[in-house]
Design an enzyme around this catalytic site. Structure first.
Site: not given
Length: 159
Positions: A53-55
């Protein structure tokens, strides 16, 4: 658990070490929030480098970075990983905005700590005078605020 700063209050100031990829060259320097007076800053707190999700989140912001810069807004990504991790992540994903090494003091001052997990996925919009104008703090962090939402909030500042 500390509370997040209130909208309309001064954003907690900090100085953090960070990395920035510019034309395939990585630079390391310090970043001070109060040193950005005169234009808005979007503080993007994210749980971890190279996580799914961060990517997705950081790549979506990077892909549309021109929308933020056209509004005079600087974007900083902040997580608890060290500079080496940030550098690998920035190079792999070609992220061109600074990635800063967060500290427990900064996480606490923004009220976004999660015991045992690090920090909550959060976005804070600080205006040109260092005042917090908008924030979103995720409960779980499996989703993130999209570029259009962030752009609208920046536009509301009337920059």
């Amino acid at each position: 658990m500390p509370k997040t700063p209130a909208i309309g209050s001064p954003a907690p100031d900090f100085t953090l070490s960070g990395v920035r990829l510019v034309e395939n060259e990585m630079t390391r320097s310090t970043f001070t929030l109060s040193g950005e007076a005169g234009h808005p800053v979007l503080l993007v707190f994210y749980p971890g480098d190279e996580t799914r999700v961060c990517t997705e989140q950081l790549c979506s912001y990077n892909n549309e970075l021109a929308q933020f810069t056209q509004l005079g807004c600087t974007v900083w990504g902040i997580s608890l990983q060290d500079l080496d991790s940030h550098e690998r992540f920035a190079r792999k994903e070609k992220l061109t905005f600074p990635l800063l090494e967060g500290t427990s003091d900064v996480i606490s001052s923004y009220g976004i700590g999660m015991p045992g997990l690090g920090l909550r996925r959060s976005v804070f919009l600080v205006d040109a005078h260092g005042v917090l104008r908008w924030k979103h703090v995720a409960l779980i962090g499996a989703t993130f605020q999209n570029v259009d939402t962030l752009r609208r909030q920046i536009e509301l500042l009337g920059v």
